[in-house]
Design an enzyme around this catalytic site. Structure first.
Site, PDB file in Angstrom:
ATOM      1  CB  CYS A  96      29.024  22.003  43.929  1.00  0.00           C
ATOM      2  SG  CYS A  96      28.059  20.456  44.324  1.00  0.00           S
ATOM      3  NE  ARG A 130      25.792  12.971  42.606  1.00  0.00           N
ATOM      4  CZ  ARG A 130      27.109  13.320  43.309  1.00  0.00           C
ATOM      5  NH1 ARG A 130      27.330  12.614  44.358  1.00  0.00           N
ATOM      6  NH2 ARG A 130      27.773  14.268  43.025  1.00  0.00           N
ATOM      7  CG  HIS A 195      26.229  22.763  39.737  1.00  0.00           C
ATOM      8  ND1 HIS A 195      27.364  22.899  39.568  1.00  0.00           N
ATOM      9  CD2 HIS A 195      26.190  21.720  40.945  1.00  0.00           C
ATOM     10  CE1 HIS A 195      28.350  22.209  40.573  1.00  0.00           C
ATOM     11  NE2 HIS A 195      27.628  21.537  41.154  1.00  0.00           N
TER      12      HIS A 195
HETATM   13  N1  GLN Z   1      31.924  15.669  45.077  1.00  0.00           N
HETATM   14  C1  GLN Z   1      30.779  16.718  45.975  1.00  0.00           C
HETATM   15  C2  GLN Z   1      29.696  16.100  46.241  1.00  0.00           C
HETATM   16  O1  GLN Z   1      29.092  15.236  45.461  1.00  0.00           O
HETATM   17  C3  GLN Z   1      30.802  18.013  45.020  1.00  0.00           C
HETATM   18  C4  GLN Z   1      29.887  17.724  43.744  1.00  0.00           C
HETATM   19  C5  GLN Z   1      29.625  18.916  42.828  1.00  0.00           C
HETATM   20  O2  GLN Z   1      30.820  19.808  42.895  1.00  0.00           O
HETATM   21  N2  GLN Z   1      28.805  18.989  41.882  1.00  0.00           N
HETATM   22  O3  GLN Z   1      28.999  16.721  47.188  1.00  0.00           O
END
Ligand code: GLN
Length: 244
Positions: A96, A130, A195
């Protein structure tokens, strides 16, 4: 070569800053899957301000935008060493936020661009939505072909040039929710939005990375002995194509 005579060195980059959603589980999996086979592991955590020595495998996790900002400048100061390591065949796994910094840049919404280390030809721009949920990916280089994990990102990553995706999304959004790709690969540099942590429930990918790291160190392909992965693959299989 007998596994008890082998070893690999693993570096965990900035665990105090980028280690979201159990990304540390990836390091534990890599180390345990070596130890269970009698393969030696030299392990080092790299913190802000540390020198980065040569390793066979480098791991960096994910994090919020703020932590990414803290890491980006530090990581960039090591761009030349890490690029040389990539060119020498070292294995990289970025999750990520860490994945995003493997590319040319991550452009947050209302902040300055975070310059990446360009280990792979890719770039990321902040999206308006998101992406949160389970992801299933079909790869063309793993057996079984699937990868399963959990995504939580607003960044939209686009691959360019010789970068290839890890695979095609069958459930979830992946890199950007548009091109059907998840993750990226260039040489032995791997990035993904998965993740969860990723490797405990994708043991075949963990072994693939360990094999590449051993090949980098010893200059020959090394077939790993089998482990009892019933629990790991029962978990993996229970998540295939499961949206929520
Ligand atoms: N801040 C980055 C995004 O939201 C990565 C988030 C994360 O590592 N989960 O895309």
């Amino acid at each position: 070569m007998e596994e008890k005579n082998l070893k690999i060195s693993i570096a965990h980059l900035y665990p105090e800053l980028l280690n979201l959603y159990g990304d540390m589980g990836n390091i534990i999996t890599l180390i345990k899957r070596c130890e269970w086979r009698g393969i030696g592991v030299e392990f080092e955590q790299i913190h802000v301000g540390d020198q980065i020595k040569n390793h066979d495998l480098y791991f960096i996790g994910g994090g919020q935008d703020k932590q990414q900002e803290d890491v980006a400048q530090e990581l960039y100061s090591h761009k030349s060493e890490l690029t040389a390591q990539r060119d020498d065949g070292a294995v990289f796994l970025g999750i990520c936020g860490g994945y995003q910094l493997f590319g040319h840049y991550y452009q947050p919404h209302d902040k300055d661009k975070l310059v990446g280390i360009s280990l792979m030809d890719a770039y990321t721009i902040a999206g308006n939505k998101r992406f949160i949920g389970n992801v299933t990916v079909k790869t063309d280089f793993l057996t079984p072909s699937t990868l399963v994990g959990f995504e939580n990102h607003s960044g939209l990553t686009y691959l360019e040039g010789d970068s290839k995706p890890l695979g095609i999304v069958s459930v979830g959004n992946g890199n950007n929710g548009k091109d059907g790709f998840e993750g990226g690969r260039y040489m032995n540099v791997f990035g993904t939005y998965l993740h969860g942590s990723l490797l405990p429930k994708n043991p075949h990918f963990a072994d693939y990375l360990i094999s590449l790291a051993l090949e980098k160190r010893y200059g020959e392909k090394i077939t790993l002995s089998s482990l009892d992965d019933k629990l790991e693959f029962d978990t993996h299989n229970s998540l295939i194509n499961k949206a929520y």
